[in-house]
Structures are given as C-alpha cells and as structure tokens.
Design a protein around this motif. Structure first.
Motif, mmCIF file in Angstrom:
data_model
loop_
_atom_site.group_PDB
_atom_site.id
_atom_site.type_symbol
_atom_site.label_atom_id
_atom_site.label_comp_id
_atom_site.label_asym_id
_atom_site.label_seq_id
_atom_site.Cartn_x
_atom_site.Cartn_y
_atom_site.Cartn_z
ATOM 1 N N PRO A 92 -43.137 -32.314 -4.255
ATOM 2 C CA PRO A 92 -42.723 -31.970 -2.888
ATOM 3 C C PRO A 92 -42.246 -30.528 -2.762
ATOM 4 O O PRO A 92 -42.430 -29.912 -1.705
ATOM 5 C CB PRO A 92 -41.589 -32.954 -2.601
ATOM 6 N N VAL A 93 -41.617 -29.997 -3.817
ATOM 7 C CA VAL A 93 -41.156 -28.608 -3.772
ATOM 8 C C VAL A 93 -42.356 -27.666 -3.631
ATOM 9 O O VAL A 93 -42.376 -26.786 -2.755
ATOM 10 C CB VAL A 93 -40.345 -28.244 -5.032
ATOM 11 N N ASN A 94 -43.338 -27.843 -4.472
ATOM 12 C CA ASN A 94 -44.528 -26.984 -4.409
ATOM 13 C C ASN A 94 -45.242 -27.120 -3.064
ATOM 14 O O ASN A 94 -45.733 -26.125 -2.499
ATOM 15 C CB ASN A 94 -45.487 -27.330 -5.545
ATOM 16 N N TYR A 95 -45.304 -28.341 -2.560
ATOM 17 C CA TYR A 95 -45.937 -28.582 -1.262
ATOM 18 C C TYR A 95 -45.201 -27.828 -0.167
ATOM 19 O O TYR A 95 -45.822 -27.131 0.658
ATOM 20 C CB TYR A 95 -45.936 -30.084 -0.970
ATOM 21 N N PHE A 96 -43.888 -27.939 -0.152
ATOM 22 C CA PHE A 96 -43.099 -27.296 0.897
ATOM 23 C C PHE A 96 -43.227 -25.778 0.820
ATOM 24 O O PHE A 96 -43.456 -25.110 1.837
ATOM 25 C CB PHE A 96 -41.624 -27.689 0.778
ATOM 26 N N VAL A 97 -43.055 -25.235 -0.369
ATOM 27 C CA VAL A 97 -43.083 -23.781 -0.541
ATOM 28 C C VAL A 97 -44.429 -23.209 -0.109
ATOM 29 O O VAL A 97 -44.500 -22.173 0.567
ATOM 30 C CB VAL A 97 -42.772 -23.415 -2.007
ATOM 31 N N SER A 98 -45.522 -23.871 -0.481
ATOM 32 C CA SER A 98 -46.850 -23.352 -0.156
ATOM 33 C C SER A 98 -47.195 -23.531 1.319
ATOM 34 O O SER A 98 -47.920 -22.708 1.890
ATOM 35 C CB SER A 98 -47.914 -24.033 -1.018
ATOM 36 N N GLU A 125 -40.439 -40.595 -1.546
ATOM 37 C CA GLU A 125 -40.510 -39.133 -1.563
ATOM 38 C C GLU A 125 -41.856 -38.622 -1.072
ATOM 39 O O GLU A 125 -41.933 -37.565 -0.433
ATOM 40 C CB GLU A 125 -40.224 -38.617 -2.973
ATOM 41 N N GLU A 126 -42.909 -39.371 -1.333
ATOM 42 C CA GLU A 126 -44.225 -38.959 -0.849
ATOM 43 C C GLU A 126 -44.281 -39.025 0.668
ATOM 44 O O GLU A 126 -44.821 -38.122 1.325
ATOM 45 C CB GLU A 126 -45.316 -39.842 -1.455
ATOM 46 N N GLN A 127 -43.712 -40.087 1.246
ATOM 47 C CA GLN A 127 -43.660 -40.184 2.706
ATOM 48 C C GLN A 127 -42.824 -39.048 3.279
ATOM 49 O O GLN A 127 -43.207 -38.416 4.273
ATOM 50 C CB GLN A 127 -43.067 -41.529 3.136
ATOM 51 N N ALA A 128 -41.680 -38.789 2.655
ATOM 52 C CA ALA A 128 -40.808 -37.712 3.120
ATOM 53 C C ALA A 128 -41.520 -36.362 3.039
ATOM 54 O O ALA A 128 -41.379 -35.514 3.934
ATOM 55 C CB ALA A 128 -39.525 -37.683 2.295
ATOM 56 N N MET A 129 -42.275 -36.152 1.978
ATOM 57 C CA MET A 129 -43.015 -34.894 1.820
ATOM 58 C C MET A 129 -43.984 -34.684 2.976
ATOM 59 O O MET A 129 -44.094 -33.593 3.533
ATOM 60 C CB MET A 129 -43.771 -34.908 0.489
ATOM 61 N N ASN A 130 -44.681 -35.744 3.348
ATOM 62 C CA ASN A 130 -45.671 -35.639 4.419
ATOM 63 C C ASN A 130 -45.049 -35.429 5.790
ATOM 64 O O ASN A 130 -45.734 -35.023 6.736
ATOM 65 C CB ASN A 130 -46.552 -36.895 4.439
ATOM 66 N N GLU A 131 -43.743 -35.688 5.897
ATOM 67 C CA GLU A 131 -43.042 -35.537 7.178
ATOM 68 C C GLU A 131 -42.113 -34.321 7.199
ATOM 69 O O GLU A 131 -41.336 -34.143 8.123
ATOM 70 C CB GLU A 131 -42.243 -36.812 7.488
ATOM 71 N N MET A 132 -42.195 -33.468 6.194
ATOM 72 C CA MET A 132 -41.308 -32.300 6.115
ATOM 73 C C MET A 132 -41.508 -31.347 7.296
ATOM 74 O O MET A 132 -42.624 -31.137 7.768
ATOM 75 C CB MET A 132 -41.577 -31.509 4.828
ATOM 76 N N GLU A 133 -40.381 -30.748 7.724
ATOM 77 C CA GLU A 133 -40.394 -29.660 8.693
ATOM 78 C C GLU A 133 -39.429 -28.594 8.204
ATOM 79 O O GLU A 133 -38.379 -28.906 7.655
ATOM 80 C CB GLU A 133 -39.963 -30.142 10.072
ATOM 81 N N GLU A 134 -39.773 -27.338 8.413
ATOM 82 C CA GLU A 134 -38.924 -26.271 7.911
ATOM 83 C C GLU A 134 -37.685 -26.068 8.779
ATOM 84 O O GLU A 134 -37.697 -26.344 9.976
ATOM 85 C CB GLU A 134 -39.700 -24.953 7.807
ATOM 86 N N GLN A 135 -36.627 -25.580 8.147
ATOM 87 C CA GLN A 135 -35.409 -25.251 8.857
ATOM 88 C C GLN A 135 -35.617 -24.007 9.723
ATOM 89 O O GLN A 135 -36.322 -23.069 9.320
ATOM 90 C CB GLN A 135 -34.275 -24.958 7.865
ATOM 91 N N CYS A 145 -35.751 -27.587 4.172
ATOM 92 C CA CYS A 145 -36.422 -28.398 5.195
ATOM 93 C C CYS A 145 -35.389 -29.173 5.994
ATOM 94 O O CYS A 145 -34.250 -29.353 5.559
ATOM 95 C CB CYS A 145 -37.448 -29.332 4.573
ATOM 96 N N LEU A 146 -35.774 -29.628 7.157
ATOM 97 C CA LEU A 146 -34.866 -30.372 8.019
ATOM 98 C C LEU A 146 -34.445 -31.676 7.351
ATOM 99 O O LEU A 146 -35.203 -32.259 6.570
ATOM 100 C CB LEU A 146 -35.535 -30.677 9.360
ATOM 101 N N PRO A 147 -33.236 -32.160 7.670
ATOM 102 C CA PRO A 147 -32.771 -33.421 7.079
ATOM 103 C C PRO A 147 -33.683 -34.586 7.458
ATOM 104 O O PRO A 147 -34.244 -34.628 8.559
ATOM 105 C CB PRO A 147 -31.374 -33.605 7.690
ATOM 106 N N GLN A 148 -33.794 -35.523 6.541
ATOM 107 C CA GLN A 148 -34.503 -36.780 6.781
ATOM 108 C C GLN A 148 -33.544 -37.910 6.419
ATOM 109 O O GLN A 148 -33.613 -38.455 5.307
ATOM 110 C CB GLN A 148 -35.791 -36.836 5.947
#
Length: 216
Positions: free
Chosen positions: A109-115, A72-82, A25-28
C-alpha cells in the motif's frame, strides 16, 4: 497552528518522518475495526499485531495475517491523499529535506500510494519502515533506526502522524512531534497534549514550522 508542549527548543529540522494511514492519506476509520473483526479480536486495548504474534500456532498467525491483508487491500483501493500533501512534498524536495515513512502497514500500500498520489520527482523517500521492522510504533526503535541511518540527531527530526502510536514513538525517540488533527483523534489534544509539539489541520502548515525553525 501553535506549539503546545514547550518541552523542546525547536532546532533546525533536517529530516521528516511521516506515518501513512491517516497522515499522508485521509483517515479510514472503518479499517481497524474491520481488522479486529477479521482476526476475532474484541478487546480494543490489545494491539492487533501483538495479538497475532501471540497466537499459539503458525497456522493461526498466517490465517490472521491473511485476514488483515484483505482489509488493507480494500483500504489501499479506497485511499485519498491529504490536503496539502503535494505542496508539502514539493517544498521538502526543493529545499533538500530528508523524507521517510514509518508505518505499521506493509510495503505494497505504501508503494501504491506514493506512486499514485505524489508526483514523480517529489516522491522519493530515504527510508520506508514498515511493520516488518520490530518493534513497531509506539516504540521509538523505528525512528531511532532512521536517525542512525541518516546520521541526523533525533532532535532535528520531525515525526508527523495522526495517532497516539505516532506521538508516543516520536516523543520517546526525542523527535519534534506534529499531530495532524482529524475528526477521530481529538482525544489526543484533550488527554495527551504533552505528547504533541505542534497540532496542525493541514499538511502544508508544516512549511511554516520549518521556515520558522530556520530563522532561529
């Protein structure tokens, strides 16, 4: 894209291990300062997880863990893929490369991002090693564990990341190291380029590295 260190001859790669935050995911950049603030850690030279582990009471440790979980929860909700993520995951899946994740984050967060960001069919990872595995990066142990479980020599594994921890872990384990460059990690190529085998600007560039390795 070019190889920097010249330390190892590139052999056929069989397995790739990815960091998550800043890599898949993109840097935060705000995240780690927010974690330090949440646990009252002003000294940037002290590792966040070690600081928590060294707290004298379980009550203090649990409170600190709650603090970083909120960040980490806030970061998870703001994730964007590379950029290049899906293209690379498709290539790796079609060509039967092993894919794993090694992160200092937790599993949610890993499972959230992958799915969310990797299409079904391309989002299966052989191993996901989180910070529950100790010692974490920058120690080589997580990568050595993955290597052993896969029965793949570390010299045929590639560690892909964006941080010093990723590069140190990969180098000390004996993996090929790939640094995904961004606007905050330029110091690695300036001061520690001996840790980096391949610097890249986009995840899809790894496809060319793999195809080149198969020609050797």
């Amino acid at each position: 894209m070019s190889r920097v260190s010249g330390i190892k001859h590139l052999r056929n790669i069989k397995a790739l291990v990815f960091d998550m935050d800043g890599t898949l995911c993109l840097p935060q950049p705000w995240m780690f300062p927010a974690m330090r603030k949440a646990i009252g850690l002003d000294d940037k030279s002290i590792d966040i997880l070690k600081f928590i582990d060294d707290m004298p009471t379980e009550v203090q440790r649990n409170k600190a863990k709650e603090g970083i979980h909120m960040v980490e929860e806030q970061a998870m909700n703001e994730m964007e893929e590379q950029p290049g993520l899906v293209e690379l995951m498709r290539y790796l899946t079609i060509n039967d490369y092993s894919k794993s994740i090694c992160t200092r984050n937790v599993i949610t967060p890993v499972n959230y991002f992958v799915s969310k960001f990797i299409p079904t069919g391309y989002n299966l990872f052989d191993y996901i090693v989180t910070r529950d595995f100790r010692p974490t990066k920058p120690f080589p142990d997580p990568l050595l564990y993955i290597s052993k479980q896969l029965n793949v020599d570390v010299s045929q594994m590639m560690m892909v990341g964006d941080s010093m921890d990723d590069m140190r872990s990969g180098r000390s384990a004996g993996c090929i190291t790939v640094l995904l460059k961004n606007h905050v990690n330029g110091h690695i190529m300036t001061d520690h380029k001996d840790l980096v085998d391949y610097p890249i600007d986009n995840l899809s560039e790894i496809i060319n590295i793999l195809e080149d390795s198969n020609k050797k």
